[in-house]
Design a protein around this motif. Structure first.
Motif, PDB file in Angstrom:
ATOM      1  N   ILE A 199      41.519  -5.849  24.461  1.00 51.87           N
ATOM      2  CA  ILE A 199      40.683  -6.596  23.507  1.00 51.87           C
ATOM      3  C   ILE A 199      41.087  -8.056  23.616  1.00 51.87           C
ATOM      4  CG2 ILE A 199      40.208  -6.975  21.048  1.00 51.87           C
ATOM      5  CD1 ILE A 199      40.778  -3.960  20.685  1.00 51.87           C
ATOM      6  N   THR A 206      41.032  -9.760  18.302  1.00 46.57           N
ATOM      7  CA  THR A 206      42.027  -8.780  17.851  1.00 46.57           C
ATOM      8  C   THR A 206      42.004  -8.572  16.324  1.00 46.57           C
ATOM      9  OG1 THR A 206      43.649 -10.528  18.012  1.00 46.57           O
ATOM     10  CG2 THR A 206      43.721  -8.881  19.740  1.00 46.57           C
ATOM     11  N   ALA A 258      38.975  -6.573  15.420  1.00 48.16           N
ATOM     12  CA  ALA A 258      39.116  -5.187  15.900  1.00 48.16           C
ATOM     13  C   ALA A 258      40.063  -4.399  14.996  1.00 48.16           C
ATOM     14  CB  ALA A 258      39.628  -5.195  17.333  1.00 48.16           C
ATOM     15  N   LYS A 259      41.113  -5.074  14.498  1.00 48.30           N
ATOM     16  CA  LYS A 259      42.056  -4.409  13.591  1.00 48.30           C
ATOM     17  C   LYS A 259      41.348  -4.012  12.298  1.00 48.30           C
ATOM     18  CE  LYS A 259      46.581  -6.143  14.894  1.00 48.30           C
ATOM     19  NZ  LYS A 259      47.548  -7.200  14.650  1.00 48.30           N
ATOM     20  N   CYS A 263      38.209  -3.391  11.980  1.00 51.82           N
ATOM     21  CA  CYS A 263      37.305  -2.288  12.311  1.00 51.82           C
ATOM     22  C   CYS A 263      38.094  -0.972  12.326  1.00 51.82           C
ATOM     23  CB  CYS A 263      36.647  -2.554  13.658  1.00 51.82           C
ATOM     24  SG  CYS A 263      35.734  -1.163  14.317  1.00 51.82           S
ATOM     25  N   ASP A 264      39.274  -1.024  12.971  1.00 53.23           N
ATOM     26  CA  ASP A 264      40.126   0.186  13.034  1.00 53.23           C
ATOM     27  C   ASP A 264      40.565   0.632  11.636  1.00 53.23           C
ATOM     28  OD1 ASP A 264      39.891   0.223  15.722  1.00 53.23           O
ATOM     29  OD2 ASP A 264      41.815  -0.765  16.137  1.00 53.23           O
ATOM     30  N   CYS A 272      32.460  -3.540  12.762  1.00 49.63           N
ATOM     31  CA  CYS A 272      32.580  -2.802  14.028  1.00 49.63           C
ATOM     32  C   CYS A 272      31.470  -3.146  15.023  1.00 49.63           C
ATOM     33  CB  CYS A 272      32.598  -1.305  13.777  1.00 49.63           C
ATOM     34  SG  CYS A 272      34.122  -0.793  12.980  1.00 49.63           S
ATOM     35  N   VAL A 306      32.007  -6.516  16.509  1.00 46.47           N
ATOM     36  CA  VAL A 306      33.109  -6.490  17.485  1.00 46.47           C
ATOM     37  C   VAL A 306      32.604  -5.900  18.808  1.00 46.47           C
ATOM     38  CG1 VAL A 306      35.349  -5.424  18.039  1.00 46.47           C
ATOM     39  CG2 VAL A 306      34.949  -6.362  15.770  1.00 46.47           C
ATOM     40  N   LYS A 307      31.822  -4.809  18.681  1.00 43.03           N
ATOM     41  CA  LYS A 307      31.314  -4.122  19.871  1.00 43.03           C
ATOM     42  C   LYS A 307      30.438  -5.056  20.718  1.00 43.03           C
ATOM     43  CE  LYS A 307      29.032   0.197  20.871  1.00 43.03           C
ATOM     44  NZ  LYS A 307      28.193   1.245  20.278  1.00 43.03           N
ATOM     45  N   ARG A 311      32.557  -7.910  22.184  1.00 44.98           N
ATOM     46  CA  ARG A 311      33.451  -7.429  23.225  1.00 44.98           C
ATOM     47  C   ARG A 311      32.677  -7.183  24.523  1.00 44.98           C
ATOM     48  NH1 ARG A 311      37.901  -2.706  23.794  1.00 44.98           N
ATOM     49  NH2 ARG A 311      38.672  -3.638  25.704  1.00 44.98           N
TER      50      ARG A 311
END
Lengths: 232, 311
Positions: free
Chosen positions: A124, A129, A132-133, A135-136, A143, A146-147, A150
């Motif tokens: 990533i 980052t 993404a964190k 999203c996680d 999300c 981010v997708k 990315r």
């Protein structure tokens, strides 16, 4: 009058100095609630970027643990020709070896043109980052964003890798007096080599490698330096 | 305000003389040399790195606004990259020679930013640090003539800025390492040394030794976190000497030539003019002692010479 003006300028300069270093310290603190989605955080980012952008984590908290190699095959224009299993050429190792033989060269810079976008493909990217964190952690609203970002970044990185890897095919063409049609396509493959973990450090067989195909692309006619000329 | 604080404030606001003049000149020299080194090693790859048919992937619009479009247009011309590189080289040369230091730093900062923004993928931490330091260096004054008080004020403020920046670099690097399991467990140096990209095979074997691996990891953390305190104590020269050795090690092991040289240059800037005088006196006395030792062997040389003469 002039004396007062000079005093004012000095006061101003000291205030700028204090503000600048407070902003810098704040910018470099780890992710925290004061930086996340607050006006202060946005203000800080817009002050620091792009002129004073800086990252000093320097191999921390987790140092790079893998060598990411790029394997290529130069293919002719004919779409029927496919990459052959034993014809892959590792184009990064000879650059690293040349850099190890002579540190006072631009080989390291050249290798970065391949290595940095390669890492952006498999990891990533740094600027995503935080998102993404989140999203996680279950923030579904972020999300999708981010997708999309990315994928966009990954496509750009593949294009950068394609450009940099094309240097090898252009060198190959020049050295063997071939026409561009004979190298006009390039097959790309990433090889991630992980050295043995600490407990198996004397056992080379514990090193692992993983390959990822990036497909066949058209070779870019770059202003290619003859960098692979003297290499095996 | 206590008398001590008042004196400190007066020292900053109405300084009587420039601080760290020798160190500032050293930093200018190192920065100029660094930029010249990069130009000359990367010149054969210039069109590839920054030209139209090369690999540029960055946009200059974020950094330079509408002027960025004009700069991109220039760089897309066949000789555009070379025009920027010529200006960059001249600025670097002036910086190296210590002539028109402020102007040279400003021009070098601008051209360096153009090149870095055009192709961000080739940069490293050394470029990042130098880019920021060049902004502060615009205000340094290393001329032999003593300037006016306002000029002294800005020179000193630039020196404080460089010191603050170096402290921030070290402290951030050190505390980030404390957050990493690889560093606290002592495996980090082993992991870095195993990579072809960063390390010579010799260091790969060396850091398989647990004592060396943990010593290198912990010494790096302790030094980086301790640096901001050490440079304000009487151990400053020792701390800087250790830092120079550390960065020479990084240069040899990891090949980060530019990062190491910028860090060494910055650390040398932290020494005051009095420190440089002390070092010079110490150095002269060491040379004198070596001379005296050599002198002891002098009679033997004399005897040899007279033997040669007889033969």
């Amino acid at each position: 009058m002039k004396k007062n003006l000079v005093k004012l300028i000095k006061f101003g300069a000291i205030l700028i100095f204090l503000n600048h270093f407070l902003q810098t310290i704040f910018y470099l603190t780890p992710t925290n609630i004061l930086k996340e989605d607050t006006k202060l955080g946005t203000l800080n980012s817009s002050y620091m970027r792009p002129y004073f952008d800086q990252v000093w984590t320097l191999f921390a908290p987790t140092p790079v643990r893998t060598d990411t190699l790029l394997l290529v095959q130069c293919l002719p224009k004919n779409p029927d020709s496919k990459p052959k299993p034993k014809r892959w050429v590792d184009i990064l190792t000879p650059i690293w070896k040349a850099n190890q033989r002579n540190r006072l060269t631009a080989y390291d810079r050249f290798s970065r043109t391949i290595e940095n976008p390669l890492r952006d493909i498999i990891q990533i990217p740094f600027h995503l980052t935080k998102a993404a964190k989140k999203c996680d952690a279950g923030d579904k609203s972020i999300c999708e964003d981010v997708k999309i970002k990315r994928k966009k970044h990954r496509d750009k990185s593949i294009d950068n890798v394609r450009k940099a890897a094309s240097v090898y095919c252009m060198n190959y063409m020049q050295q063997n007096s071939l026409s561009f049609d004979e190298v006009s396509r390039i097959a790309l493959r990433i090889r991630v080599v992980t050295p043995p973990p600490w407990k198996d450090r004397y056992d080379k067989s514990k090193a692992t490698q993983q390959d990822f195909d990036l497909g066949v692309h058209s070779t870019v006619q770059t202003k290619a330096p003859l960098i692979y000329r003297s290499m095996p | 305000m206590t008398p001590f604080m008042w004196n400190q404030w007066r020292e900053i606001f109405t300084p009587k003389k420039r601080i760290n003049v020798v160190g500032s000149r050293v930093l200018q020299g190192v920065a100029g040399f660094f930029l010249l080194y990069r130009v000359f090693t990367e010149l054969p790859l210039a069109n590839y790195f920054w030209g139209l048919h090369g690999i540029p992937s960055g946009s200059l619009l974020h950094h330079f606004g509408p002027t960025g479009a004009m700069l991109e247009h220039l760089l897309n011309q066949p000789s555009g990259v070379h025009i920027i590189l010529i200006i960059h080289t001249l600025a670097a040369l002036l910086l190296f020679l210590g002539r028109w230091g402020g102007l040279a730093a400003f021009v070098a900062a601008s051209t360096f930013m153009i090149l870095n923004a055009r192709t961000p993928s080739i940069g490293d931490g050394g470029d990042n640090l130098l880019q920021i330091l060049l902004f502060y260096m615009v205000f340094l004054n290393t001329s032999t003539k003593e300037p006016g008080q306002t000029r002294i004020f800005f020179h000193n403020l630039a020196v404080y800025s460089i010191i603050a920046q170096i402290i921030i670099v070290y402290y951030t690097a050190g505390t980030s390492k404390l957050m990493g399991e690889s560093w606290t467990s002592g495996k980090a140096m082993y992991q870095i040394a195993q990579l072809q990209w960063f390390s010579l095979p010799f260091f790969g074997s060396l850091f398989k030794n647990p004592y060396l691996a943990i010593l290198a990891s912990y010494a790096t953390i302790v030094y980086q976190i301790g640096f901001p305190y050490l440079i304000f104590t009487r151990y400053k020269i020792l701390a800087i000497a250790f830092g120079i050795i550390l960065h020479l090690g990084i240069l040899v092991m990891m090949g980060l030539v530019t990062f190491s040289s910028v860090m060494i240059g910055s650390e040398l800037m932290l020494l005051t003019d009095t420190d440089y005088t002390k070092i010079r006196i110490k150095f002269n006395s060491v040379i004198k002692n070596i001379g005296q030792i050599v002198q002891k062997f002098h009679p033997i040389q004399e005897a040899r010479r007279s033997e040669d003469a007889i033969q």
